[in-house]
Design an enzyme around this catalytic site. Structure first.
Site, PDB file in Angstrom:
ATOM      1  N   LEU A 145       1.273  -1.246  -0.027  1.00  0.00           N
ATOM      2  CA  LEU A 145      -0.140  -0.009   0.102  1.00  0.00           C
ATOM      3  C   LEU A 145       0.886   1.382  -0.271  1.00  0.00           C
ATOM      4  O   LEU A 145       1.418   1.114   0.743  1.00  0.00           O
ATOM      5  CB  LEU A 145      -0.819  -0.087   0.750  1.00  0.00           C
ATOM      6  CG  LEU A 145      -1.982  -1.214   1.680  1.00  0.00           C
ATOM      7  CD1 LEU A 145      -2.810  -0.648   3.009  1.00  0.00           C
ATOM      8  CD2 LEU A 145      -2.961  -0.469   0.520  1.00  0.00           C
ATOM      9  N   ASP A 146       0.488   2.078  -0.948  1.00  0.00           N
ATOM     10  CA  ASP A 146       1.276   3.870  -1.181  1.00  0.00           C
ATOM     11  C   ASP A 146       1.036   4.409   0.536  1.00  0.00           C
ATOM     12  O   ASP A 146       0.272   3.660   1.200  1.00  0.00           O
ATOM     13  CB  ASP A 146       1.365   4.189  -2.444  1.00  0.00           C
ATOM     14  CG  ASP A 146      -0.432   4.676  -2.870  1.00  0.00           C
ATOM     15  OD1 ASP A 146      -0.324   4.944  -1.769  1.00  0.00           O
ATOM     16  OD2 ASP A 146      -0.061   5.202  -4.013  1.00  0.00           O
ATOM     17  N   ALA A 147       1.578   5.468   0.222  1.00  0.00           N
ATOM     18  CA  ALA A 147       1.080   6.771   1.191  1.00  0.00           C
ATOM     19  C   ALA A 147      -0.389   7.031   1.552  1.00  0.00           C
ATOM     20  O   ALA A 147      -0.783   7.791   2.608  1.00  0.00           O
ATOM     21  CB  ALA A 147       2.039   7.885   1.459  1.00  0.00           C
TER      22      ALA A 147
END
Length: 277
Positions: A31-33
């Site tokens: 998952l990205d930021a």
């Protein structure tokens, strides 16, 4: 005097307690930021399951929060605004038609990248059971798409997909806006399922304890076996593809032989080499 630098502390009788063992922790589909939700971790031998999880091309569920009326440079609501548009003409019916169009195009892509001959009985059964997966590398493919909340300018989409990135999903909201002749940004991406792992079974930060982790591993022991089965289904689909290719090549050879035989017989008969059989 002892040379403590060359000695391990665990060799001293004064040191008590179990010895420390290094444990390898792996991360599944990241998952990205700008995203939240289910993140699968593998501990020790569980890292092998993560490999199966990636190879099995399992689908993942997301909740996408969208907002009509503006476009930004990174498709998020916090990006630099590059355009503002009206959205009064957007209705739920129009949105659902756009979503149906997008899902139809992705369904065709899924069939194409699965590389399975749907004319075979085995492939048909895989399709009916929802076990068609992309064979090898493929672009992101949506297997399900619907609107679950509509209150302009805000709306929420439920998405099932494979081989996706969160950036792709945010761009999807942007493209939905363009299809509706307006603009839209993504205000939230939340993963609710990664294969058999669901958000209701996830451990939040306050539950990151040894007891909770051990209990979670025991709870998902059946799920890990299911992941390995999914990998077997994928291999079956690949075998079906190989068999279909062989059958197609065999049919081409047979047709070529028949065509050549007819032409050869015609030439021989014309030249008078054969009068009867």
């Amino acid at each position: 005097m002892h040379n403590y630098k060359s000695m391990k502390l665990m060799n001293f009788s004064e040191v008590t307690g179990p010895q420390f063992h290094k444990v390898h922790v792996g991360v599944g589909h990241r998952l990205d930021a700008f995203s939240s939700g289910v993140l699968v971790l593998g501990i020790g031998k569980g890292n092998g399951v993560l490999e199966h999880l990636c190879k099995s091309h399992v689908t993942r569920d997301y909740m996408l929060e969208g907002e009509f009326g503006k476009a930004t440079d990174n498709f998020t609501h916090t990006g630099r605004v590059i355009e503002k548009t009206t959205y009064d003409h957007v209705t739920l019916d129009k949105l659902e038609r756009v979503l149906a169009m997008i899902q139809g195009a992705n369904q065709k892509a899924l069939i194409m990248y699965s590389q399975v001959d749907l004319h075979t009985q085995e492939a048909y059964e895989l399709a009916v059971r929802g076990l068609l997966y992309p064979h090898g590398k493929s672009p992101p493919i949506l297997t399900g798409l619907r609107c679950i909340h509509f209150n302009p300018p805000h709306f929420t989409l439920e998405v099932q997909c494979v081989n996706e990135t969160q950036k792709y999903l945010r761009k999807l909201i942007h493209e939905v806006g363009l299809e509706l002749r307006t603009s839209a940004v993504c205000s939230g991406v939340r993963r609710t399922r990664d294969g058999p792992f669901k958000v209701e079974n996830a451990l939040t930060r306050q539950h990151w304890t040894a007891g909770s982790i051990i209990q979670a591993i025991a709870h998902f022991s059946k799920a890990t076996r299911k992941i390995r089965k999914l990998e077997m289904y994928k291999q079956t689909a690949g075998q079906l593809n190989s068999n279909a290719q062989v059958q197609e090549q065999t049919r081409m050879c047979e047709n070529l032989v028949k065509t050549y035989s007819k032409r050869l017989t015609s030439v021989i008969a014309t030249k008078g080499y054969i009068t009867k059989y």
